[in-house]
Write a protein that holds these residues in place. Structure first.
Motif, PDB file in Angstrom:
ATOM      1  N   GLU A 151       0.830  -1.196   0.000  1.00  0.00           N
ATOM      2  CA  GLU A 151       0.000   0.000   0.000  1.00  0.00           C
ATOM      3  C   GLU A 151       0.869   1.252   0.000  1.00  0.00           C
ATOM      4  O   GLU A 151       0.548   2.249  -0.652  1.00  0.00           O
ATOM      5  N   ALA A 152       2.003   1.199   0.725  1.00  0.00           N
ATOM      6  CA  ALA A 152       2.903   2.355   0.779  1.00  0.00           C
ATOM      7  C   ALA A 152       3.490   2.655  -0.597  1.00  0.00           C
ATOM      8  O   ALA A 152       3.596   3.817  -1.004  1.00  0.00           O
ATOM      9  N   ASN A 153       3.895   1.602  -1.314  1.00  0.00           N
ATOM     10  CA  ASN A 153       4.426   1.808  -2.667  1.00  0.00           C
ATOM     11  C   ASN A 153       3.352   2.359  -3.598  1.00  0.00           C
ATOM     12  O   ASN A 153       3.582   3.306  -4.355  1.00  0.00           O
ATOM     13  N   ALA A 154       2.175   1.747  -3.553  1.00  0.00           N
ATOM     14  CA  ALA A 154       1.081   2.169  -4.435  1.00  0.00           C
ATOM     15  C   ALA A 154       0.670   3.607  -4.138  1.00  0.00           C
ATOM     16  O   ALA A 154       0.430   4.396  -5.061  1.00  0.00           O
ATOM     17  N   SER A 155       0.603   3.952  -2.873  1.00  0.00           N
ATOM     18  CA  SER A 155       0.199   5.303  -2.481  1.00  0.00           C
ATOM     19  C   SER A 155       1.191   6.346  -2.984  1.00  0.00           C
ATOM     20  O   SER A 155       0.800   7.406  -3.492  1.00  0.00           O
ATOM     21  N   LYS A 180       0.749   6.809  -6.756  1.00  0.00           N
ATOM     22  CA  LYS A 180      -0.457   7.573  -7.084  1.00  0.00           C
ATOM     23  C   LYS A 180      -0.284   9.055  -6.764  1.00  0.00           C
ATOM     24  O   LYS A 180      -0.756   9.921  -7.508  1.00  0.00           O
ATOM     25  N   ARG A 181       0.404   9.368  -5.666  1.00  0.00           N
ATOM     26  CA  ARG A 181       0.635  10.774  -5.319  1.00  0.00           C
ATOM     27  C   ARG A 181       1.537  11.439  -6.353  1.00  0.00           C
ATOM     28  O   ARG A 181       1.335  12.602  -6.712  1.00  0.00           O
ATOM     29  N   ALA A 182       2.521  10.690  -6.852  1.00  0.00           N
ATOM     30  CA  ALA A 182       3.389  11.229  -7.906  1.00  0.00           C
ATOM     31  C   ALA A 182       2.580  11.477  -9.174  1.00  0.00           C
ATOM     32  O   ALA A 182       2.732  12.515  -9.836  1.00  0.00           O
ATOM     33  N   GLN A 183       1.721  10.526  -9.519  1.00  0.00           N
ATOM     34  CA  GLN A 183       0.873  10.693 -10.706  1.00  0.00           C
ATOM     35  C   GLN A 183      -0.055  11.896 -10.556  1.00  0.00           C
ATOM     36  O   GLN A 183      -0.294  12.622 -11.524  1.00  0.00           O
ATOM     37  N   ASN A 184      -0.542  12.113  -9.359  1.00  0.00           N
ATOM     38  CA  ASN A 184      -1.420  13.270  -9.116  1.00  0.00           C
ATOM     39  C   ASN A 184      -0.682  14.596  -9.273  1.00  0.00           C
ATOM     40  O   ASN A 184      -1.310  15.643  -9.487  1.00  0.00           O
ATOM     41  N   LYS A 185       0.643  14.544  -9.168  1.00  0.00           N
ATOM     42  CA  LYS A 185       1.464  15.742  -9.375  1.00  0.00           C
ATOM     43  C   LYS A 185       1.818  15.928 -10.860  1.00  0.00           C
ATOM     44  O   LYS A 185       2.575  16.821 -11.209  1.00  0.00           O
ATOM     45  N   GLY A 186       1.302  15.040 -11.699  1.00  0.00           N
ATOM     46  CA  GLY A 186       1.579  15.134 -13.128  1.00  0.00           C
ATOM     47  C   GLY A 186       2.802  14.370 -13.576  1.00  0.00           C
ATOM     48  O   GLY A 186       3.252  14.506 -14.715  1.00  0.00           O
ATOM     49  N   ALA A 210      -4.288  -4.831  -9.130  1.00  0.00           N
ATOM     50  CA  ALA A 210      -4.742  -5.134  -7.768  1.00  0.00           C
ATOM     51  C   ALA A 210      -4.327  -4.044  -6.782  1.00  0.00           C
ATOM     52  O   ALA A 210      -5.010  -3.809  -5.774  1.00  0.00           O
ATOM     53  N   ALA A 211      -3.203  -3.371  -7.090  1.00  0.00           N
ATOM     54  CA  ALA A 211      -2.713  -2.294  -6.228  1.00  0.00           C
ATOM     55  C   ALA A 211      -3.386  -0.961  -6.563  1.00  0.00           C
ATOM     56  O   ALA A 211      -3.085   0.056  -5.929  1.00  0.00           O
ATOM     57  N   GLY A 212      -4.273  -0.966  -7.558  1.00  0.00           N
ATOM     58  CA  GLY A 212      -4.984   0.252  -7.932  1.00  0.00           C
ATOM     59  C   GLY A 212      -4.153   1.223  -8.746  1.00  0.00           C
ATOM     60  O   GLY A 212      -4.456   2.414  -8.802  1.00  0.00           O
ATOM     61  N   ILE A 213      -3.108   0.701  -9.410  1.00  0.00           N
ATOM     62  CA  ILE A 213      -2.222   1.555 -10.204  1.00  0.00           C
ATOM     63  C   ILE A 213      -2.607   1.448 -11.684  1.00  0.00           C
ATOM     64  O   ILE A 213      -2.765   0.348 -12.216  1.00  0.00           O
ATOM     65  N   GLU A 214      -2.753   2.574 -12.354  1.00  0.00           N
ATOM     66  CA  GLU A 214      -3.024   2.600 -13.791  1.00  0.00           C
ATOM     67  C   GLU A 214      -1.827   3.234 -14.486  1.00  0.00           C
ATOM     68  O   GLU A 214      -1.445   4.367 -14.176  1.00  0.00           O
ATOM     69  N   CYS A 215      -1.225   2.497 -15.412  1.00  0.00           N
ATOM     70  CA  CYS A 215      -0.017   2.996 -16.066  1.00  0.00           C
ATOM     71  C   CYS A 215       0.254   2.223 -17.347  1.00  0.00           C
ATOM     72  O   CYS A 215      -0.415   1.228 -17.639  1.00  0.00           O
ATOM     73  N   ASN A 216       1.254   2.663 -18.091  1.00  0.00           N
ATOM     74  CA  ASN A 216       1.737   1.921 -19.247  1.00  0.00           C
ATOM     75  C   ASN A 216       2.767   0.888 -18.792  1.00  0.00           C
ATOM     76  O   ASN A 216       3.279   0.959 -17.662  1.00  0.00           O
ATOM     77  N   TYR A 217       3.078  -0.041 -19.695  1.00  0.00           N
ATOM     78  CA  TYR A 217       3.986  -1.140 -19.361  1.00  0.00           C
ATOM     79  C   TYR A 217       5.032  -1.329 -20.460  1.00  0.00           C
ATOM     80  O   TYR A 217       4.679  -1.434 -21.635  1.00  0.00           O
ATOM     81  N   LEU A 218       6.298  -1.390 -20.081  1.00  0.00           N
ATOM     82  CA  LEU A 218       7.358  -1.885 -20.945  1.00  0.00           C
ATOM     83  C   LEU A 218       7.672  -3.292 -20.438  1.00  0.00           C
ATOM     84  O   LEU A 218       8.240  -3.458 -19.362  1.00  0.00           O
TER      85      LEU A 218
END
Length: 285
Positions: free
Chosen positions: A22-26, A29-35, A55-63
């Motif tokens: 949860e700490a990693n995911a949070s 997400k906070r970084a993403q909220n900063k753009g 499952a961690a609630g992270i939405e992103c692209n993948y390499l």
């Protein structure tokens, strides 16, 4: 200012209990909220990577597959760098002759031309690597019931892959014989035009020669107008070395990283079991 964060999964973002904290995911997400953009950079296939990320609630692209594919959050392939059929056949023949277990990550799933006994020992080696308290012999006894074993499609010939029109993004080989792995990691690129690395000392990861995490991140960032000095990369093992070069502004080694990674990275964070990714993001973002 950081504009892109690229993180490995195994040994980095994912803890030894196969979860993203949860700490990693949070922190992500906070970084993403900063753009700030976040992207997964892993040796895994997309099918292996996305369940834990979602499952961690992270939405992103993948390499994925060390840069062999770029996928969007929906799993759609945006860019790809696959191995040619000739290279696949040559490399698999070389590995088979050396008595190595072989898996192929393809656009149609994961396949193995190795026999059932070899598959069981390979899965046991993987389990022991992730859980050292479980011996290889103990892991072997339960290998057939493990999800890693069940996810492998057994084939008698590589022809089954090609006749279905599947593309091969990565060839992977596992062995507890670390000396043999190290030898092949050095010699295969001298024989064939391939990129050879590994997530651990017990495996080989063979891809298109242009499929390298560092090159993939640079190409990805360039398409978005992001300078390399504004990129943060986080990793722990051999296949992360390419994305921990001096050209990137913030290169971070995990506390559990191999020595080569720690020596190359500019910074060292905590371990993957102590929210190292989240702590690195908190520190720099």
């Amino acid at each position: 200012m950081i504009k892109l964060i690229a993180s490995d999964m195994d040994g980095t973002l994912v803890s030894t209990d196969h979860a993203i904290s949860e700490a990693n995911a949070s922190a992500i997400k906070r970084a993403q909220n900063k753009g700030i953009e976040f992207i997964i950079t892993t040796g895994r296939s997309y099918e292996d990577a996305y369940p834990q990320v979602v499952a961690a609630g992270i939405e992103c692209n993948y390499l994925v597959m060390n840069g062999s594919e770029l996928r969007n959050p929906k799993g759609e392939i945006i860019q790809s760098l696959y191995l040619t059929r000739t290279l696949v056949e040559q490399t698999v023949a070389e590995l088979t002759q050396a008595g190595m277990y072989v898996e192929l990550y393809t656009t149609g799933g994961t396949f193995s031309p190795s026999d059932a006994e070899s598959r069981k020992w390979a899965v046991a080696t993987k389990i022991n690597n992730f859980h050292p308290l479980i011996s290889i012999d103990e892991a072997y006894q339960s290998a057939e019931d493990h999800f890693l074993y069940k996810g492998i499609n057994c084939i008698d010939s590589l022809e089954r892959i090609f006749e279905n029109g599947y593309e091969v993004g990565k060839i992977i080989s596992f062995s507890h014989r670390r000396d043999k792995i190290a030898e092949l990691r050095a010699t295969l690129p001298q024989k064939y035009p391939v990129n050879v690395t590994g997530s651990f000392a017990i495996n080989l990861e063979i891809t298109n020669p242009l499929a390298d995490k560092g090159e993939a991140i640079k190409h990805y960032a360039a398409g978005r107008g992001i300078p390399t000095a504004a990129i943060m990369t986080i990793g722990d093992s051999y296949n992360d070395l390419g994305m921990l070069g001096d050209m990137f502004g913030y290169t971070v080694a995990m506390g559990n990283a191999i020595d080569e990674v720690k020596q190359q990275a500019k910074y060292i964070t905590d371990t993957n079991d102590a929210d190292g990714v989240g702590k690195a993001i908190e520190r720099f973002v």
